[in-house]
Design an enzyme around this catalytic site. Structure first.
Site: not given
Lengths: 103, 465
Positions: B395-396
């Protein structure tokens, strides 16, 4: 009128929050995990209260309900103190800079 | 026996040493000295307590025995624990601080004379308020940390547990805690004290179960903060400066860390602690899943790309910790460096399960800390780098956070991995990350997916370099 000693303690408390605020912001993000483990260790200074509680029994009976809770708290805090400081030390020992003299 | 004034001064000294211990963490060079200050402060505090009670009777021997027993257990854990288990360890330690605070409060409630707080049933009002707050916060810290520990350890599922009426129930319990403290202080009834403890344990449990696995960095920081406030509460009861200073330091430290973690996810603190994140989004994303083409490759392709690069940025995430791939990664980087390829590491603030988790793992694998960079320091370098090697993060790196206002992670600061000439993405499958959303990066022209276990893939690449 005399000032209640509680006010002095409250002053220490509030000022320490500010000290903590500025000190912790200056902690480098790469050391945030050691920061957590060391704060863990130092918050176990609660052991001083546990020691007073543990010593509250008299010479005839060392153990009463109050002192037993004290002793248990001593053991818990001691796990934290030793565990916290040692694991912090172990982590910090791993942080190394690039060796300049590397061939 | 030393005078109360002298011991108060010594407690102040140990409080200052604790401040210096945290101050030392501003850089790795001074940090070891800082830890030493912390140990010194603790030794002073404990010694002064012994001297001020002046009680070296048989009870003293038992105190030493209990310190020794606890200390050996702690030392044993500290040496045995693998670095990947650090989040669990810290959560476990928090629970102990919380429980110790509860025990000290119980002890003081049962035998207030030992602490100069009055008589049982007639405890000074101020002390009773401080004591009950300390006990309640300690109990919340304890049960909350136990749940966090179980979730991190995988004994309990990391997915959020939610039920209808959860928030109103929590609100009612929190209000009842305040009411109980008020009643306890006006009646001095010991029954109310026990009920207060039981209810506080319960709310700690209820507060943490709805929070999902990847939000653990916030939870751990928050519990860190609570353990500090609990210590401060007890510090007021015992009129102990060292404990008050430490409690304030730890409390604000944990609060700042929670703030940093929330900012790293672009979510408000309340959004995180109210929980349930990811639970609802997961369903919608699986149903609307469309098949899009991805390019996948093997270790050979990856090695080829990296060999021809002049700079590589590594983006580690929680998956690296799970696969224990940090040592294999470091070996791969060593080989790259031998070929005169510039390698740096990019760490997102919420990578891993606790603040600074990735940094510790890389340090364990002997990665020099001056090759490891934070998001703001390195984000502009992606455009000039040839290869980004994403290992265990998801996600990052998702560019959707910058482009799609509909996305649950919109606005979250992300690493600009897609700006690299090519992206190597080590992942076991195409499944979405914690936020439950597809990562657009998978489908980019310049992305090569490497479907494998992170450790095995890294080792294979090293062989092919």
């Amino acid at each position: 009128m005399e000032i209640d000693p509680l006010i002095f303690r409250l002053s220490i408390f509030i000022l320490s929050i500010f000290v903590g605020y500025y000190v912790v912001w200056s902690v480098t993000p790469s050391l945030h995990t050691p920061l957590m483990s060391v704060t863990n260790a130092i918050s176990s200074v609660i052991i001083v209260g546990a020691i007073i509680a543990g010593l509250s029994g008299n010479s005839d009976s060392v153990f009463n309900t109050s002192s037993i809770f004290g002793f248990l708290a001593i053991a818990l805090a001691a796990i934290n103190i030793f565990g916290g400081f040692l694991v912090t030390q172990r982590m910090l020992a791993m942080y190394k800079k690039k060796k300049k003299d590397k061939k | 026996m030393i005078s109360a004034n002298l011991s108060a001064i010594f407690y102040l000294v140990s409080g200052v040493l604790f401040i210096l211990a945290l101050r030392g963490l501003s850089s790795p060079e001074t940090s070891r000295q800082g830890n030493f200050f912390g140990i010194l402060g603790m030794i002073i505090a404990v010694t002064v307590t012994f001297l001020s009670t002046g009680n070296f009777s048989s009870g003293f021997v038992y105190v030493l025995i209990f310190i020794l027993v606890g200390g050996s257990i702690g030392a044993f854990i500290a040496y045995k624990i693998p670095m990947t288990a650090m989040p669990e360890l810290v959560a476990g330690f928090h629970s102990l601080v919380g429980l110790a605070a509860v025990f000290v409060a119980i002890s003081a409630f049962l035998n207030p004379e030992a602490f100069n707080l009055g008589k049982p049933g007639d405890i000074k009002l101020g002390s009773l308020i401080e004591m009950s707050i300390g006990a309640a916060v300690g109990a919340i810290t304890f049960s909350g940390s136990v749940i966090a520990f179980l979730k991190l350890q995988g004994i309990m599922s990391g997915s959020p547990i939610t039920f209808k009426g959860q928030h109103p129930l929590n609100a009612i319990i929190l209000i009842s805690i305040i009411a109980l403290i008020y009643l306890l202080c006006s009646t001095q009834s010991s029954n109310l004290f026990w009920i207060l403890l039981a209810v506080s344990f319960l709310i700690g449990f209820l507060l943490i179960i709805p929070i999902g696995g990847a939000d653990m960095p916030v939870v751990i920081s928050m519990l860190n903060s609570y353990s500090g406030w609990a210590a401060a509460g007890i510090g007021f009861t015992l009129e102990n400066t060292a404990l008050i200073i430490t409690g304030a330091l730890v409390g604000s430290s944990g609060a700042i860390l929670s703030y940093i973690m929330c900012k790293g996810m672009n979510r408000s603190f309340f959004n995180v602690i109210l929980g349930g994140f990811g639970a609802t989004d997961e369903k919608s994303s699986t149903s609307s899943k469309e098949q899009r083409p991805v390019k996948s490759g093997n270790a050979d392709d990856a090695a080829f790309l990296m060999k021809n690069a002049s700079s590589v940025i590594i983006v580690p995430g929680y998956g690296m910790a799970v696969a224990q791939a940090q040592h294999a990664l470091r070996e791969m980087v060593d080989t790259l460096k031998k070929n005169d390829i510039k390698v740096s590491y990019a760490i997102h603030p919420v990578a891993g399960r606790m603040p600074g988790h990735m940094n510790v793992l890389l340090a364990e694998a002997n990665v020099p800390y001056d090759e490891v960079f934070e998001l703001e320091e390195i984000n502009n370098d992606f455009a000039n780098a040839d290869v980004a090697f994403v290992i265990g993060a998801n996600d990052v790196t998702n560019p959707v956070a910058k482009t799609d206002p509909q996305s649950p992670i919109y606005g979250m600061p992300v690493l600009d991995v897609e700006k690299c000439k090519s992206v190597l993405f080590v992942k076991r499958s195409l499944s979405p990350g914690y936020a439950g959303i597809d990562n657009d990066l998978f489908y980019k022209e310049n992305t090569l997916m490497l479907f494998a276990d992170a450790k095995k893939m890294t080792e294979d690449i090293t062989k092919n370099l």
